[in-house]
Design an enzyme around this catalytic site. Structure first.
Site, PDB file in Angstrom:
ATOM      1  N   PRO A  89      19.219  27.315 -19.065  1.00  0.00           N
ATOM      2  CA  PRO A  89      20.253  27.925 -18.215  1.00  0.00           C
ATOM      3  C   PRO A  89      19.728  29.141 -17.442  1.00  0.00           C
ATOM      4  O   PRO A  89      20.338  29.564 -16.465  1.00  0.00           O
ATOM      5  CB  PRO A  89      21.336  28.352 -19.209  1.00  0.00           C
ATOM      6  CG  PRO A  89      21.041  27.626 -20.480  1.00  0.00           C
ATOM      7  CD  PRO A  89      19.569  27.379 -20.483  1.00  0.00           C
ATOM      8  N   GLU A 116      20.615  27.510 -27.756  1.00  0.00           N
ATOM      9  CA  GLU A 116      20.455  28.845 -28.346  1.00  0.00           C
ATOM     10  C   GLU A 116      19.211  29.556 -27.819  1.00  0.00           C
ATOM     11  O   GLU A 116      19.150  30.774 -27.831  1.00  0.00           O
ATOM     12  CB  GLU A 116      20.394  28.742 -29.878  1.00  0.00           C
ATOM     13  CG  GLU A 116      21.672  28.217 -30.517  1.00  0.00           C
ATOM     14  CD  GLU A 116      21.745  26.688 -30.592  1.00  0.00           C
ATOM     15  OE1 GLU A 116      20.889  26.005 -29.991  1.00  0.00           O
ATOM     16  OE2 GLU A 116      22.670  26.181 -31.245  1.00  0.00           O
ATOM     17  N   ARG A 153      12.548   9.137  -7.670  1.00  0.00           N
ATOM     18  CA  ARG A 153      13.017   8.469  -6.448  1.00  0.00           C
ATOM     19  C   ARG A 153      12.164   8.845  -5.235  1.00  0.00           C
ATOM     20  O   ARG A 153      12.187   8.127  -4.239  1.00  0.00           O
ATOM     21  CB  ARG A 153      14.486   8.828  -6.175  1.00  0.00           C
ATOM     22  CG  ARG A 153      15.449   8.297  -7.224  1.00  0.00           C
ATOM     23  CD  ARG A 153      16.873   8.667  -6.881  1.00  0.00           C
ATOM     24  NE  ARG A 153      17.261   8.137  -5.583  1.00  0.00           N
ATOM     25  CZ  ARG A 153      17.696   6.903  -5.370  1.00  0.00           C
ATOM     26  NH1 ARG A 153      17.820   6.077  -6.381  1.00  0.00           N
ATOM     27  NH2 ARG A 153      18.010   6.509  -4.161  1.00  0.00           N
ATOM     28  N   ASP A 168      18.906   9.211   2.659  1.00  0.00           N
ATOM     29  CA  ASP A 168      19.721   9.785   1.601  1.00  0.00           C
ATOM     30  C   ASP A 168      20.463  11.002   2.121  1.00  0.00           C
ATOM     31  O   ASP A 168      19.897  11.847   2.800  1.00  0.00           O
ATOM     32  CB  ASP A 168      18.825  10.199   0.428  1.00  0.00           C
ATOM     33  CG  ASP A 168      19.418   9.748  -0.885  1.00  0.00           C
ATOM     34  OD1 ASP A 168      20.578   9.336  -0.889  1.00  0.00           O
ATOM     35  OD2 ASP A 168      18.712   9.808  -1.903  1.00  0.00           O
TER      36      ASP A 168
HETATM   37  C1  J9Q Z   1      18.867  23.779 -22.033  1.00  0.00           C
HETATM   38  N1  J9Q Z   1      22.740  24.533 -20.784  1.00  0.00           N
HETATM   39  O1  J9Q Z   1      22.029  23.781 -18.352  1.00  0.00           O
HETATM   40  C2  J9Q Z   1      21.963  23.583 -17.006  1.00  0.00           C
HETATM   41  N2  J9Q Z   1      20.714  23.347 -16.678  1.00  0.00           N
HETATM   42  C3  J9Q Z   1      19.972  23.429 -17.804  1.00  0.00           C
HETATM   43  C4  J9Q Z   1      20.817  23.702 -18.848  1.00  0.00           C
HETATM   44  C5  J9Q Z   1      20.485  23.868 -20.270  1.00  0.00           C
HETATM   45  C6  J9Q Z   1      21.457  24.270 -21.187  1.00  0.00           C
HETATM   46  C7  J9Q Z   1      21.104  24.418 -22.535  1.00  0.00           C
HETATM   47  C8  J9Q Z   1      19.817  24.169 -22.943  1.00  0.00           C
HETATM   48  C9  J9Q Z   1      19.194  23.617 -20.702  1.00  0.00           C
END
Ligand code: J9Q
Length: 252
Positions: A89, A116, A153, A168
């Site tokens: 994230p 985590e 792709r 696309d």
């Molecule tokens: C690893 N939420 O969320 C959005 N893109 C990647 C992630 C993510 C997450 C939790 C763990 C990646």
């Protein structure tokens, strides 16, 4: 192109990759995808991959040693240094542009993070940290699959019809125009039939092209106006956008 995916859920990732266009490209040998079980790189009896965070707090953190061992093993296979991507994230946002950049690599390693977190020292070995969007997921497996799909792709030979890649919607920076298939009139019990727009049945290809452009621009304007700033519009599309904006301002 070669992908190496490091995960604590190898079966889930393998299953997802076996389906569809990516699965067929793997079968043909156009793509080489290897899934690595992070637990295979542990050295303890219980194959532990996570531990409590220093400083306290909830949740578990992925331990660094199995990840370093996995990256060393993957790096020594084949030739050339792979690009290492961590899904998390905290990463920069994955996009069609990012997919194009990653598709230039010969080898890509996708390291699936956990919700985590991952021991910070792992980032010593990470080239890019990527997020697919702002929502809470339990792990980086689905984001890694998203990246494999979008990048694959763009690899020549993966998508059968090269035109569909070039045309696309996101490559052009606009949303797609509406698509219809048979029947031309869909019978609905108790109400009028749902018809395909006449222009699409007309055989007038210049008119069809123009209608599709107008619809794509109208949709993009209504649903994703943010995309218009970055879109590359040809002369006709610029005129259609001006017309649309003029119509809107007359309606106000
Ligand atoms: C690893 N939420 O969320 C959005 N893109 C990647 C992630 C993510 C997450 C939790 C763990 C990646």
């Amino acid at each position: 192109m070669r992908f190496d995916i490091v995960t604590i859920f190898p079966a889930m990732v393998e299953q997802a990759l076996a389906a569809g266009i990516v699965g067929r490209a793997i079968q043909r040998g156009t793509l080489d995808v290897k899934v690595h079980d992070l637990r295979a790189f542990t050295t303890d009896r219980h194959r532990v991959v996570d531990d409590v965070p220093y400083g306290g707090g909830p949740g578990m953190v992925l331990k660094p040693e199995p990840i370093f061992r996995a990256l060393d093993a993957i790096g020594s296979e084949g030739s050339g240094r792979p690009l290492v991507v961590l899904t998390s994230p905290q990463g920069t946002r994955f996009s069609q542009e990012a997919a194009q950049r990653l598709a230039a690599a010969q080898r890509l390693v996708l390291l699936c993070g956990r919700y985590e977190g991952v021991d910070e020292r792992v980032r010593e070995r990470v080239d890019e940290e990527m997020s697919i969007g702002d929502y809470v997921l339990s792990g980086g497996e689905v984001p890694a699959l998203v990246i494999v799909d979008a990048v694959s792709r763009l690899v020549p030979g993966v998508v059968g019809d090269e035109r569909s890649v070039a045309e696309d919607s996101f490559s052009r920076g606009l949303l797609d125009f509406p698509q219809y298939t048979r029947p031309a009139e869909l019978a609905i019990a108790g109400s009028r039939p749902l018809k395909v727009p006449d222009v699409l049945l007309s055989g007038n290809h210049a008119e069809i092209r123009r209608w599709r452009k107008r619809e794509a621009i109208a949709r993009t304007f209504a649903r994703r106006p943010d995309l218009l700033a970055g879109a590359t519009l040809d002369q006709e599309e610029q005129e259609l956008l001006r017309e649309l904006l003029a119509e809107r301002s007359r309606e106000m």
